[in-house]
Design a protein around this motif. Structure first.
Motif, PDB file in Angstrom:
ATOM      1  N   THR A 135       0.865  -0.777  -0.078  1.00 31.58           N
ATOM      2  CA  THR A 135      -0.457  -0.155   0.040  1.00 31.58           C
ATOM      3  C   THR A 135       0.891   1.494  -0.038  1.00 31.58           C
ATOM      4  N   THR A 136       0.461   2.401  -0.718  1.00 32.94           N
ATOM      5  CA  THR A 136       0.999   3.443  -0.469  1.00 32.94           C
ATOM      6  C   THR A 136       1.495   4.343   0.465  1.00 32.94           C
ATOM      7  N   ALA A 137       0.550   3.848   0.585  1.00 29.51           N
ATOM      8  CA  ALA A 137       0.686   4.408   2.543  1.00 29.51           C
ATOM      9  C   ALA A 137       2.001   3.716   3.782  1.00 29.51           C
ATOM     10  N   VAL A 138       1.982   2.139   3.315  1.00 33.20           N
ATOM     11  CA  VAL A 138       3.744   1.924   4.041  1.00 33.20           C
ATOM     12  C   VAL A 138       4.276   2.272   3.297  1.00 33.20           C
ATOM     13  N   LYS A 139       4.392   2.186   1.775  1.00 31.01           N
ATOM     14  CA  LYS A 139       5.333   2.249   0.748  1.00 31.01           C
ATOM     15  C   LYS A 139       6.105   4.156   1.877  1.00 31.01           C
ATOM     16  N   GLN A 140       5.056   4.594   1.978  1.00 27.39           N
ATOM     17  CA  GLN A 140       5.562   6.373   2.498  1.00 27.39           C
ATOM     18  C   GLN A 140       6.665   6.072   3.380  1.00 27.39           C
ATOM     19  N   TRP A 141       5.756   5.513   4.900  1.00 31.74           N
ATOM     20  CA  TRP A 141       6.613   4.918   5.529  1.00 31.74           C
ATOM     21  C   TRP A 141       7.754   4.226   5.087  1.00 31.74           C
ATOM     22  N   GLU A 142       8.507   3.639   4.622  1.00 28.01           N
ATOM     23  CA  GLU A 142       9.480   2.877   4.274  1.00 28.01           C
ATOM     24  C   GLU A 142      10.208   3.390   3.339  1.00 28.01           C
ATOM     25  N   GLN A 143      10.221   4.528   2.850  1.00 28.21           N
ATOM     26  CA  GLN A 143      10.585   5.191   2.322  1.00 28.21           C
ATOM     27  C   GLN A 143      11.977   6.338   3.149  1.00 28.21           C
ATOM     28  N   ARG A 144      11.086   6.218   3.982  1.00 27.13           N
ATOM     29  CA  ARG A 144      11.971   7.107   5.075  1.00 27.13           C
ATOM     30  C   ARG A 144      13.189   6.394   5.257  1.00 27.13           C
ATOM     31  N   TRP A 145      13.330   5.474   5.689  1.00 30.48           N
ATOM     32  CA  TRP A 145      14.084   4.674   6.343  1.00 30.48           C
ATOM     33  C   TRP A 145      15.212   4.581   5.465  1.00 30.48           C
ATOM     34  N   ILE A 146      15.093   4.399   3.814  1.00 34.29           N
ATOM     35  CA  ILE A 146      15.294   3.977   3.043  1.00 34.29           C
ATOM     36  C   ILE A 146      17.198   3.737   2.696  1.00 34.29           C
ATOM     37  N   LYS A 147      17.712   5.029   3.343  1.00 35.73           N
ATOM     38  CA  LYS A 147      19.256   4.294   3.469  1.00 35.73           C
ATOM     39  C   LYS A 147      19.299   4.864   4.991  1.00 35.73           C
ATOM     40  N   ASN A 148      19.023   5.289   5.817  1.00 33.19           N
ATOM     41  CA  ASN A 148      19.469   5.714   7.044  1.00 33.19           C
ATOM     42  C   ASN A 148      18.550   5.180   8.220  1.00 33.19           C
ATOM     43  N   CYS A 149      19.014   4.188   9.114  1.00 36.07           N
ATOM     44  CA  CYS A 149      18.018   4.064  10.612  1.00 36.07           C
ATOM     45  C   CYS A 149      17.073   5.793  11.538  1.00 36.07           C
ATOM     46  N   LEU A 150      16.127   4.809  11.870  1.00 33.04           N
ATOM     47  CA  LEU A 150      15.872   6.167  12.378  1.00 33.04           C
ATOM     48  C   LEU A 150      16.750   6.818  13.284  1.00 33.04           C
ATOM     49  N   CYS A 151      17.619   6.427  14.431  1.00 32.92           N
ATOM     50  CA  CYS A 151      18.711   6.972  14.462  1.00 32.92           C
ATOM     51  C   CYS A 151      19.517   7.865  13.460  1.00 32.92           C
ATOM     52  N   GLY A 152      19.916   7.508  11.956  1.00 36.13           N
ATOM     53  CA  GLY A 152      20.791   8.617  11.625  1.00 36.13           C
ATOM     54  C   GLY A 152      21.340   6.621  10.802  1.00 36.13           C
ATOM     55  N   GLY A 153      21.947   5.936  11.363  1.00 34.67           N
ATOM     56  CA  GLY A 153      22.653   5.471  11.207  1.00 34.67           C
ATOM     57  C   GLY A 153      22.857   4.583  10.065  1.00 34.67           C
ATOM     58  N   LEU A 154      23.811   3.444   9.649  1.00 35.15           N
ATOM     59  CA  LEU A 154      23.654   3.102   8.562  1.00 35.15           C
ATOM     60  C   LEU A 154      22.999   1.845   8.699  1.00 35.15           C
ATOM     61  N   TRP A 155      22.732   1.118   7.176  1.00 41.25           N
ATOM     62  CA  TRP A 155      21.941  -0.287   7.492  1.00 41.25           C
ATOM     63  C   TRP A 155      23.190  -1.585   7.241  1.00 41.25           C
ATOM     64  N   ARG A 156      23.233  -2.282   7.427  1.00 41.43           N
ATOM     65  CA  ARG A 156      23.875  -3.832   7.133  1.00 41.43           C
ATOM     66  C   ARG A 156      23.101  -4.834   7.230  1.00 41.43           C
ATOM     67  N   ARG A 157      23.699  -5.728   6.302  1.00 43.17           N
ATOM     68  CA  ARG A 157      22.636  -7.215   5.372  1.00 43.17           C
ATOM     69  C   ARG A 157      22.875  -7.358   7.139  1.00 43.17           C
ATOM     70  N   MET A 158      22.026  -8.798   7.681  1.00 38.42           N
ATOM     71  CA  MET A 158      22.416  -9.510   8.416  1.00 38.42           C
ATOM     72  C   MET A 158      21.698 -11.281   7.650  1.00 38.42           C
ATOM     73  N   PRO A 159      22.804 -11.621   8.580  1.00 37.96           N
ATOM     74  CA  PRO A 159      22.547 -13.089   8.243  1.00 37.96           C
ATOM     75  C   PRO A 159      21.638 -13.992   8.929  1.00 37.96           C
ATOM     76  N   LEU A 160      20.997 -14.474   8.194  1.00 41.38           N
ATOM     77  CA  LEU A 160      19.431 -15.112   8.545  1.00 41.38           C
ATOM     78  C   LEU A 160      20.238 -16.490   9.870  1.00 41.38           C
ATOM     79  N   SER A 161      19.617 -16.260  10.627  1.00 40.77           N
ATOM     80  CA  SER A 161      19.583 -17.135  11.662  1.00 40.77           C
ATOM     81  C   SER A 161      19.375 -18.121  12.075  1.00 40.77           C
ATOM     82  N   CYS A 162      20.039 -19.292  12.298  1.00 44.70           N
ATOM     83  CA  CYS A 162      19.758 -20.865  12.294  1.00 44.70           C
ATOM     84  C   CYS A 162      18.983 -21.101  13.359  1.00 44.70           C
ATOM     85  N   PRO A 163      17.963 -22.168  14.188  1.00 44.89           N
ATOM     86  CA  PRO A 163      17.653 -22.205  15.135  1.00 44.89           C
ATOM     87  C   PRO A 163      18.870 -23.162  15.210  1.00 44.89           C
TER      88      PRO A 163
END
Length: 829
Positions: free
Chosen positions: A801-829
């Protein structure tokens, strides 16, 4: 200076990382460090590797097989810290950028080539942005006085004055090549000779002038030869890049003109402008097999004396005297041990009132020093103009225990461990070095430079640099290295005090950045650790409020100046009624009409608002305990008013789509939970709102809040993400020993343990902190995590939905605190 941590490669059975020759290293304003190694396998085949790491998680190094066929000679970050240039000894230049805005995922979509001609110097074109720091005005109230914008022209501009992106490089055969990135994505490249008589260029550096020109310094490696300087002008004519060059005055090093030392230092080993935007000052180092000498030169305008004969014919009056440019030596060192690496400061300190006397005065400011590494393993910080020593660090190849006497240490055999490449951070409070064994060392550089400094002066230095990072948007991790737990409270208070002195427009721009800065500071002290939760919650609340208000649309096109969101704020502030329905009547409900799918998609955010209000009201009876998360909200009229507005919006949307309302577990089926919470929230808000006099909550309100747990189930909130960073666990004089690719079992400090107590343990179910979705203990979807606060969110959106995309677009480059994103490895049980 002292060692913060060391990170080294583990020995692998079939391949090994060895230091590349030459070794290149670069440090970005986002505190990402890039460096090179050669990966050698059993067949002695070499793969040229580029490694990029975040200084907070150095073991999580991202290694790129660069596909450079020859040794990598240069690495260079852009001004935003999100793109990296690499160049090699075959003339190939690659531009690396983050894939999906992830700090551990890189791709090289564009590049350029000067075939077979090794690159010796590389730089991004200047974007025309230059900020000057006025250290002498660090006590001024306005940020505009402390940090002034310097008039500086970009190297090349597009239509309308927008700076054009691109890079410039110098080759070993004396060519200068410029590549321009067109808005369409194409690369426009042009190559020109620096002068008609081309010669070998062993060393070169690039700087920029305020008028938009480029200055290139070159040397052929021999101290008996002159250091040449050229002015380079770049333009675009008929969709083609055009380069003009002009010869500038050259110089001979002073040590070669001194008869006593004429042949003592035969080779020029280092040639650097003092700053990229300071083409008038250059640093030179000449060396022999065992020793070096360093000289600092400055380009000045000088009047040309006119012979008396010509004076009589045409007298020279005032400013009409002819002027010439001439290089003058500022300072020179005595004979030193052989220099192995040089690191220059990136802090643009204005030197208008800071001359050579600074080195002998009491103000030893880090940004005024440059670093010299020597073959004996030591590192000296010297004043960048006078070259006087300000601080010294002595490394040791074999670290000993505290109890072992220095006399009993075995004498090292073979060459000493020394830095082959090093870089200063953007605030000059940290230095990273790569030694001749490929090991990475992170050094703290004290703001006092090892000199006795009163606590309030040390705090003022750190505060000044925090303000600089707040204004520029640079990452402040290297400043946190120097913050002791006892400083946190004072720094947070002084930072808030300086922030409130700024004008309203600037406060609004910096409102989220200062919250993120306060949160990172409060992580460092056990006394303030619960305030980290409040700052993160406030960041999230501000983001939710602005996003939900932006969804409101005026019913008619010819509306008054105020938007529906502004009118909502105005009406909610004016009407202090405790009945939510009476407040709602005063609003134009047609402005709140949204698509049903949109409302349903926002339910998780609305649920967080409802849960947060319930938690705050239920914690009011315990408001005397500042150790509980949410304590600061109970006296924050602005945040409570924001929550009150959102409750009204949620109430209206609930009439349109009841399933989007927050879900409460109540003891009575007939209870209107939203009305109850709004009534109590309004009473609390009236006690501390900005417009009226503040007062303590009355006993009736406290009693009603005491009854809330018996009426509604109080939710348990996820206050903090799990953060596995280093900065809150580093101890003074106790360097950590780390290995690339191997996460350490960090022994947490008291602060870190308290933080972990406010977040989910690693084995518990995880939550998407931005979408407020539960991911389970072992998420099956790919996630990304913030390099600073540890916030986790899914890489791909589950909702279209457009509203959710608008919300997610805010965090596409940086986190809430301004930090950069890093990809997380998938965790196994």
């Amino acid at each position: 200076m002292d060692l913060a941590y060391v990170c080294e490669w583990e020995k692998w059975p079939k391949s090994t990382h060895c230091p590349s020759v030459p070794l290149a290293c670069a440090w970005s304003c986002r505190n990402l460090v890039a460096f090179t190694t050669d990966l050698r396998n059993d067949d002695q085949d070499l793969t040229r590797m580029i490694h990029i790491l975040d200084t907070e998680h150095p073991w999580e190094v991202h290694s790129i097989s660069s596909e450079h066929s020859e040794p990598i000679t240069c690495l260079e970050w852009d001004q935003s810290g999100s793109r990296l240039l690499s160049a090699d000894a075959d003339g190939q230049i690659k531009c690396w950028s983050m894939a999906d805005h992830l700090a551990n995922s890189w791709e090289s979509p564009v590049g350029s080539l000067v075939e077979g001609d090794p690159i010796v110097a590389l730089s991004w074109l200047h974007n025309g942005v230059k900020l000057a720091l006025h250290v002498e005005k660090s006590g001024a109230s306005s940020f505009g006085e402390k940090f002034s914008r310097v008039k500086f022209s970009p190297s090349l501009t597009l239509f309308g004055g927008k700076p054009m992106e691109g890079w410039i490089a110098v080759t070993v055969s004396g060519l200068v090549t410029v590549s321009l990135l067109k808005p369409s994505g194409q690369v426009l490249t042009s190559t020109e000779s620096l002068c008609r008589l081309r010669g070998r260029v062993a060393l070169a550096d690039i700087a920029f002038t305020g008028g938009g020109n480029i200055v290139v310094a070159t040397a052929d490696g021999s101290s008996a030869s002159p250091v040449q300087f050229y002015k380079v002008c770049v333009s675009v004519v008929s969709e083609k890049c055009h380069i003009d060059t002009e010869i500038l005055p050259s110089l001979f090093m002073r040590c070669t003109t001194d008869l006593n030392r004429k042949d003592k230092f035969p080779a020029i080993t280092h040639l650097k402008f003092l700053a990229r935007d300071m083409s008038e000052q250059v640093l030179l180092c000449a060396s022999s097999q065992t020793s070096s000498i360093v000289e600092c030169w400055s380009l000045r305008k000088e009047g040309l004396p006119v012979n008396n004969i010509f004076q009589q014919i045409s007298p020279v009056v005032g400013d009409k005297q002819p002027m010439i440019l001439k290089w003058r030596i500022l300072s020179a060192t005595n004979d030193l041990d052989r220099v192995s690496a040089v690191a220059l400061p990136k802090l643009p300190i204005s030197l208008t009132n800071t001359d050579l006397k600074v080195a002998s005065d009491t103000q030893f400011y880090p940004g005024l020093g440059l670093a010299l590494a020597f073959h004996d393993g030591s590192v000296h910080i010297v004043h960048r103009l006078s070259l006087q020593t300000m601080a010294v660090f002595y490394s040791s190849a074999a670290p000993r225990s505290v109890d072992e006497p220095a006399v009993k240490r075995p004498r090292a055999t073979g060459p000493a461990v020394h830095f082959k490449a090093m870089q200063l951070s953007w605030t000059s409070l940290a230095l990273v070095g790569i030694d001749n064994h490929g090991k990475l060392s992170m050094l703290r550089i004290s703001p006092s430079m090892g000199h006795a400094l009163e606590v309030h002066l040390a705090l003022r230095h750190l505060l000044f640099l925090l303000e600089y990072c707040m204004v520029t948007g640079y990452d402040w991790w290297d400043i946190l290295l120097h913050v002791q737990p006892g400083m946190v409270q004072s720094l947070v208070e002084k930072l808030h005090e300086e922030y409130t002195r700024q004008n309203a427009a600037l406060q609004q721009v910096l409102s989220t950045r200062i919250l993120a800065m306060k949160a990172s500071l409060c992580k460092l002290s056990p006394c303030t650790v619960t305030r980290v939760c409040d700052y993160h919650a406030k960041l999230f609340l501000i983001a939710v409020s602005s996003t939900l208000k932006s969804l409101l649309r005026p019913h008619l096109l010819n509306t008054p100046d105020k938007s529906p969101g502004d009118r909502l704020t105005e009406i909610c502030a004016k009407i202090t009624d405790v009945d939510i329905d009476k407040v709602m009547i005063n609003l134009k409900t047609e402005e709140f009409v949204l698509d049903m799918n949109t409302l349903q998609a926002l339910q998780q955010l609305l649920q967080w608002v409802g849960d947060f209000v319930l938690y705050l009201l239920a914690s009011l009876p315990n408001q005397g305990s500042p150790l509980r998360p949410g304590h600061s909200f109970l006296r924050d009229g602005t945040s409570l008013g924001m929550l009150r507005e959102l409750m009204v919006v949620i109430r209206i949307w609930g009439l349109l789509k009841p399933s989007c309302l927050p879900v409460y577990t109540a003891t009575s089926d007939t209870q209107d939970s939203m009305s109850l919470l709004f009534r109590l929230l309004t009473k609390l808000w009236i006690c501390c709102r900005d417009e009226g006099p503040t007062s303590e909550p009355d006993e009736a309100l406290v009693d009603e809040c005491c009854l809330l747990p018996s009426q509604l189930l109080i939710p348990s909130l996820d206050w903090l993400p799990v953060s596995d960073g280093l900065v809150s666990r580093l101890q003074p004089k106790q360097p950590l020993r780390l290995h690339f690719g191997k996460a350490p079992a960090l022994l947490g400090s008291a602060t870190a343990l308290q933080l972990d107590g406010l977040s989910r343990a690693p084995g518990q179910p995880k939550i998407d902190h931005l979408r407020r979705l539960h991911l389970g203990a072992y998420p099956t979807e790919e996630c990304k995590a913030c390099t600073r606060c540890g916030c986790v969110t899914m890489l791909k959106s589950p909702n279209k939905t457009t509203a959710v995309k608008q919300w997610e677009q805010r965090w596409i480059k940086n986190c809430l605190c301004g930090g950069l994103w890093r990809r997380m490895p998938l965790s196994c049980p």
